[in-house]
Design a protein around this motif. Structure first.
Motif, PDB file in Angstrom:
ATOM      1  N   ASN A 177       0.841  -1.185   0.000  1.00  0.00           N
ATOM      2  CA  ASN A 177       0.000   0.000   0.000  1.00  0.00           C
ATOM      3  C   ASN A 177       0.883   1.245   0.000  1.00  0.00           C
ATOM      4  OD1 ASN A 177       0.971   0.187   2.646  1.00  0.00           O
ATOM      5  ND2 ASN A 177      -0.875  -0.760   3.520  1.00  0.00           N
ATOM      6  N   GLN A 178       0.269   2.398   0.175  1.00  0.00           N
ATOM      7  CA  GLN A 178       1.018   3.645   0.149  1.00  0.00           C
ATOM      8  C   GLN A 178       2.040   3.710   1.274  1.00  0.00           C
ATOM      9  OE1 GLN A 178       0.992   5.757  -2.218  1.00  0.00           O
ATOM     10  NE2 GLN A 178       2.311   7.333  -1.311  1.00  0.00           N
ATOM     11  N   GLU A 179       1.688   3.173   2.423  1.00  0.00           N
ATOM     12  CA  GLU A 179       2.630   3.154   3.543  1.00  0.00           C
ATOM     13  C   GLU A 179       3.863   2.318   3.216  1.00  0.00           C
ATOM     14  OE1 GLU A 179       2.699   1.997   8.318  1.00  0.00           O
ATOM     15  OE2 GLU A 179       0.806   2.002   7.201  1.00  0.00           O
ATOM     16  N   SER A 180       3.660   1.216   2.478  1.00  0.00           N
ATOM     17  CA  SER A 180       4.786   0.376   2.060  1.00  0.00           C
ATOM     18  C   SER A 180       5.731   1.172   1.166  1.00  0.00           C
ATOM     19  CB  SER A 180       4.275  -0.853   1.303  1.00  0.00           C
ATOM     20  OG  SER A 180       3.321  -1.560   2.037  1.00  0.00           O
ATOM     21  N   LYS A 181       5.158   1.949   0.249  1.00  0.00           N
ATOM     22  CA  LYS A 181       5.978   2.753  -0.660  1.00  0.00           C
ATOM     23  C   LYS A 181       6.783   3.797   0.108  1.00  0.00           C
ATOM     24  CE  LYS A 181       2.896   2.277  -4.657  1.00  0.00           C
ATOM     25  NZ  LYS A 181       2.118   3.001  -5.691  1.00  0.00           N
ATOM     26  N   GLU A 182       6.137   4.435   1.073  1.00  0.00           N
ATOM     27  CA  GLU A 182       6.828   5.467   1.848  1.00  0.00           C
ATOM     28  C   GLU A 182       7.960   4.866   2.675  1.00  0.00           C
ATOM     29  OE1 GLU A 182       3.670   7.175   4.073  1.00  0.00           O
ATOM     30  OE2 GLU A 182       2.791   8.219   2.342  1.00  0.00           O
TER      31      GLU A 182
ATOM     32  N   ALA B  96      17.301  -3.927   9.886  1.00  0.00           N
ATOM     33  CA  ALA B  96      18.550  -4.305   9.221  1.00  0.00           C
ATOM     34  C   ALA B  96      18.288  -5.333   8.130  1.00  0.00           C
ATOM     35  CB  ALA B  96      19.533  -4.868  10.245  1.00  0.00           C
ATOM     36  N   ALA B  97      17.405  -6.284   8.403  1.00  0.00           N
ATOM     37  CA  ALA B  97      17.057  -7.294   7.399  1.00  0.00           C
ATOM     38  C   ALA B  97      16.364  -6.647   6.207  1.00  0.00           C
ATOM     39  CB  ALA B  97      16.166  -8.363   8.019  1.00  0.00           C
ATOM     40  N   LYS B  98      15.461  -5.708   6.469  1.00  0.00           N
ATOM     41  CA  LYS B  98      14.768  -5.028   5.373  1.00  0.00           C
ATOM     42  C   LYS B  98      15.744  -4.246   4.506  1.00  0.00           C
ATOM     43  CE  LYS B  98      10.116  -4.424   7.303  1.00  0.00           C
ATOM     44  NZ  LYS B  98       9.065  -3.452   7.650  1.00  0.00           N
ATOM     45  N   ARG B  99      16.682  -3.564   5.134  1.00  0.00           N
ATOM     46  CA  ARG B  99      17.673  -2.791   4.384  1.00  0.00           C
ATOM     47  C   ARG B  99      18.536  -3.713   3.528  1.00  0.00           C
ATOM     48  NH1 ARG B  99      19.828   1.963   6.100  1.00  0.00           N
ATOM     49  NH2 ARG B  99      21.872   0.979   6.281  1.00  0.00           N
ATOM     50  N   ALA B 100      18.918  -4.845   4.091  1.00  0.00           N
ATOM     51  CA  ALA B 100      19.720  -5.801   3.332  1.00  0.00           C
ATOM     52  C   ALA B 100      18.937  -6.380   2.163  1.00  0.00           C
ATOM     53  CB  ALA B 100      20.193  -6.927   4.250  1.00  0.00           C
ATOM     54  N   VAL B 101      17.666  -6.675   2.389  1.00  0.00           N
ATOM     55  CA  VAL B 101      16.819  -7.225   1.334  1.00  0.00           C
ATOM     56  C   VAL B 101      16.634  -6.210   0.207  1.00  0.00           C
ATOM     57  CG1 VAL B 101      14.446  -7.916   0.821  1.00  0.00           C
ATOM     58  CG2 VAL B 101      15.619  -8.900   2.780  1.00  0.00           C
ATOM     59  N   ILE B 102      16.415  -4.948   0.563  1.00  0.00           N
ATOM     60  CA  ILE B 102      16.300  -3.892  -0.455  1.00  0.00           C
ATOM     61  C   ILE B 102      17.572  -3.824  -1.289  1.00  0.00           C
ATOM     62  CG2 ILE B 102      16.207  -1.387  -0.808  1.00  0.00           C
ATOM     63  CD1 ILE B 102      14.345  -1.235   1.621  1.00  0.00           C
ATOM     64  N   ALA B 103      18.727  -3.834  -0.626  1.00  0.00           N
ATOM     65  CA  ALA B 103      20.003  -3.728  -1.331  1.00  0.00           C
ATOM     66  C   ALA B 103      20.202  -4.889  -2.300  1.00  0.00           C
ATOM     67  CB  ALA B 103      21.154  -3.662  -0.330  1.00  0.00           C
ATOM     68  N   VAL B 104      19.911  -6.099  -1.839  1.00  0.00           N
ATOM     69  CA  VAL B 104      20.068  -7.279  -2.700  1.00  0.00           C
ATOM     70  C   VAL B 104      19.098  -7.211  -3.871  1.00  0.00           C
ATOM     71  CG1 VAL B 104      19.726  -9.775  -2.804  1.00  0.00           C
ATOM     72  CG2 VAL B 104      20.981  -8.768  -0.900  1.00  0.00           C
TER      73      VAL B 104
ATOM     74  N   TYR C 163       9.608   2.098   1.950  1.00  0.00           N
ATOM     75  CA  TYR C 163      10.659   1.708   1.007  1.00  0.00           C
ATOM     76  C   TYR C 163      11.526   2.913   0.627  1.00  0.00           C
ATOM     77  CZ  TYR C 163      12.944   0.889  -3.392  1.00  0.00           C
ATOM     78  OH  TYR C 163      13.892   0.843  -4.376  1.00  0.00           O
ATOM     79  N   ILE C 164      10.895   4.035   0.333  1.00  0.00           N
ATOM     80  CA  ILE C 164      11.637   5.243  -0.053  1.00  0.00           C
ATOM     81  C   ILE C 164      12.556   5.674   1.082  1.00  0.00           C
ATOM     82  CG2 ILE C 164      11.389   7.696  -0.591  1.00  0.00           C
ATOM     83  CD1 ILE C 164       8.783   6.922  -2.084  1.00  0.00           C
ATOM     84  N   ARG C 165      12.043   5.635   2.301  1.00  0.00           N
ATOM     85  CA  ARG C 165      12.854   6.049   3.459  1.00  0.00           C
ATOM     86  C   ARG C 165      14.074   5.156   3.637  1.00  0.00           C
ATOM     87  NH1 ARG C 165      13.182   4.345   8.650  1.00  0.00           N
ATOM     88  NH2 ARG C 165      11.372   2.953   8.461  1.00  0.00           N
ATOM     89  N   LEU C 166      13.886   3.853   3.543  1.00  0.00           N
ATOM     90  CA  LEU C 166      14.988   2.918   3.793  1.00  0.00           C
ATOM     91  C   LEU C 166      15.976   2.856   2.631  1.00  0.00           C
ATOM     92  CD1 LEU C 166      13.124  -0.093   5.477  1.00  0.00           C
ATOM     93  CD2 LEU C 166      14.519   1.668   6.584  1.00  0.00           C
ATOM     94  N   SER C 167      15.486   3.098   1.424  1.00  0.00           N
ATOM     95  CA  SER C 167      16.338   2.910   0.243  1.00  0.00           C
ATOM     96  C   SER C 167      17.188   4.128  -0.094  1.00  0.00           C
ATOM     97  CB  SER C 167      15.485   2.538  -0.970  1.00  0.00           C
ATOM     98  OG  SER C 167      14.624   3.610  -1.324  1.00  0.00           O
ATOM     99  N   GLN C 168      16.832   5.295   0.418  1.00  0.00           N
ATOM    100  CA  GLN C 168      17.510   6.525   0.006  1.00  0.00           C
ATOM    101  C   GLN C 168      19.021   6.471   0.211  1.00  0.00           C
ATOM    102  OE1 GLN C 168      15.316   9.595   2.084  1.00  0.00           O
ATOM    103  NE2 GLN C 168      14.181  10.169   0.242  1.00  0.00           N
TER     104      GLN C 168
ATOM    105  N   ASP D  97       7.712  -4.888 -10.836  1.00  0.00           N
ATOM    106  CA  ASP D  97       8.370  -3.701 -10.314  1.00  0.00           C
ATOM    107  C   ASP D  97       7.843  -3.307  -8.936  1.00  0.00           C
ATOM    108  OD1 ASP D  97      10.028  -3.454 -12.486  1.00  0.00           O
ATOM    109  OD2 ASP D  97       8.731  -2.058 -13.556  1.00  0.00           O
ATOM    110  N   HIS D  98       6.640  -3.744  -8.597  1.00  0.00           N
ATOM    111  CA  HIS D  98       6.068  -3.415  -7.298  1.00  0.00           C
ATOM    112  C   HIS D  98       6.554  -4.350  -6.195  1.00  0.00           C
ATOM    113  CE1 HIS D  98       2.823  -1.560  -9.941  1.00  0.00           C
ATOM    114  NE2 HIS D  98       3.336  -0.553  -9.269  1.00  0.00           N
ATOM    115  N   ASP D  99       7.348  -5.354  -6.539  1.00  0.00           N
ATOM    116  CA  ASP D  99       7.859  -6.272  -5.519  1.00  0.00           C
ATOM    117  C   ASP D  99       8.685  -5.540  -4.474  1.00  0.00           C
ATOM    118  OD1 ASP D  99       6.646  -8.496  -6.608  1.00  0.00           O
ATOM    119  OD2 ASP D  99       8.419  -9.142  -7.725  1.00  0.00           O
ATOM    120  N   ARG D 100       9.352  -4.460  -4.879  1.00  0.00           N
ATOM    121  CA  ARG D 100      10.169  -3.704  -3.929  1.00  0.00           C
ATOM    122  C   ARG D 100       9.314  -3.178  -2.774  1.00  0.00           C
ATOM    123  NH1 ARG D 100      10.883  -1.131  -8.755  1.00  0.00           N
ATOM    124  NH2 ARG D 100      13.147  -1.420  -8.637  1.00  0.00           N
TER     125      ARG D 100
END
Length: 319
Positions: free
Chosen positions: A63-68, A155-163, A70-75, A202-205
């Motif tokens: 949802n929109q919260e997921s997108k927000e 930490a796991a979420k950040r690592a998963v995003i990076a991979v 993701y943006i915060r952690l991925s920046q 593309d929405h898997d992120r």
């Protein structure tokens, strides 16, 4: 609007009122894919000690919260991921143009630069015209309740995003699943298919932000299902990474030496099928995890902030 404070000074949180709805045909494709994943997972474990375990494979929504989130952690992660991806590109181009397949146990050409890795893959051999240097990656995330402690979940979420983003940049098929056990008596094993190379989206992120600390963990069953999927992938190299903070523990009696033996047997079986394993230990049971996986397949994560970049660099080496 929503607020956790009902007083006059409460700060509202704004959410998207009308998110873009998914078309009905797209919803049906998601349902069909989820059914396919459930059938495949149950078939994989049908002749193992997990055959009678009640299993459900979920395809998490976003949802929109997921997108927000993701943006915060991925920046802060993306510049590092993009730099590592940029550095790997010349290596891939050279490997393809040279026509030699590197990092072999035997071959017609000796690679002096590989000796530093101490994995005995010091040779290169001529690649047949139809072969390409490819890699498929599986990332398993332990979603046991203890992951909520000491910042492990983020930490796991950040690592998963990076991979995930590195694999997308380098066109590497990636399989990212989370798992937990004993949610209910009718759901003894739960798998969460956040990203699947059979149906890239593309929405898997944003789905990745659904990773949670939930209940127990039946590690051997999760590893078996993901390893089997990787073993049938057409890529030459297959790497399965398990992010975990503890030893296996699930009802009934899936713990201790019994669970450890199941995991070792699973790892040995799929190593013979060409799947390489790596355990990224981020919790208190590092000694147990080390004992199960072995020194050459164990990664001790002492600094959670450096975890994402370290994991991506390890994957880049397998290229």
């Amino acid at each position: 609007m929503a607020s956790s404070d009902t007083g006059e000074n409460g700060s509202p949180q704004y959410h998207q009122a009308n998110p873009e709805p998914m078309a009905e045909d797209a919803r049906q494709r998601e349902r069909d894919f989820r059914k396919k994943l459930n059938h495949a997972a149950r078939e994989i474990v049908s002749d193992s000690i997990h055959a009678r375990v009640k299993l459900i494979v979920h395809r998490p929504d976003y949802n929109q919260e997921s997108k927000e989130q993701y943006i915060r952690l991925s920046q802060e992660l993306m510049p590092v991921v993009q730099e590592i991806a940029r550095k790997t590109l010349p290596l891939l181009e050279h490997e393809t143009s040279a026509g030699f397949e590197r990092n072999r146990y035997y071959g017609s050409r000796f690679q002096a630069d590989s000796v530093a890795y101490r994995d005995y893959r010091h040779f290169a051999r001529k690649r047949p015209p139809t072969e390409t240097p490819t890699l498929a990656v599986g990332l398993r995330v332990d979603e046991s309740a203890s992951m909520s402690a000491f910042g492990r979940l983020e930490a796991a979420k950040r690592a998963v995003i990076a991979v995930y983003e590195f694999c997308r940049l380098r066109h590497i098929p990636v399989l990212i699943y989370g798992d937990t056990a004993d949610v209910s008596r009718l759901e003894q094993m739960s798998l969460y298919a956040y990203a699947d190379f059979e149906k890239p989206d593309d929405h898997d992120r944003y789905r990745l932000m659904g990773i949670r600390a939930r209940s127990n963990n039946r590690d051997g069953m999760a590893l078996r299902i993901m390893a089997e999927r990787l073993a049938h992938a057409p890529q030459q190299a297959k790497l399965l990474i398990s992010i975990t903070d503890g030893q296996p523990k699930a009802m009934d009696d899936y713990t201790g030496s019994y669970a450890a033996r199941d995991m070792r047997q699973t790892i040995e079986e799929y190593e013979r099928k060409g799947v390489a394993f790596l355990a990224a230990a981020i919790g208190q049971d590092k000694d147990v995890i080390h004992d199960i996986y072995g020194q050459d397949k164990f990664l001790d994560i002492a600094n959670l902030r450096q975890f994402p970049a370290r994991l991506v660099r390890i994957i880049a080496r397998y290229l």
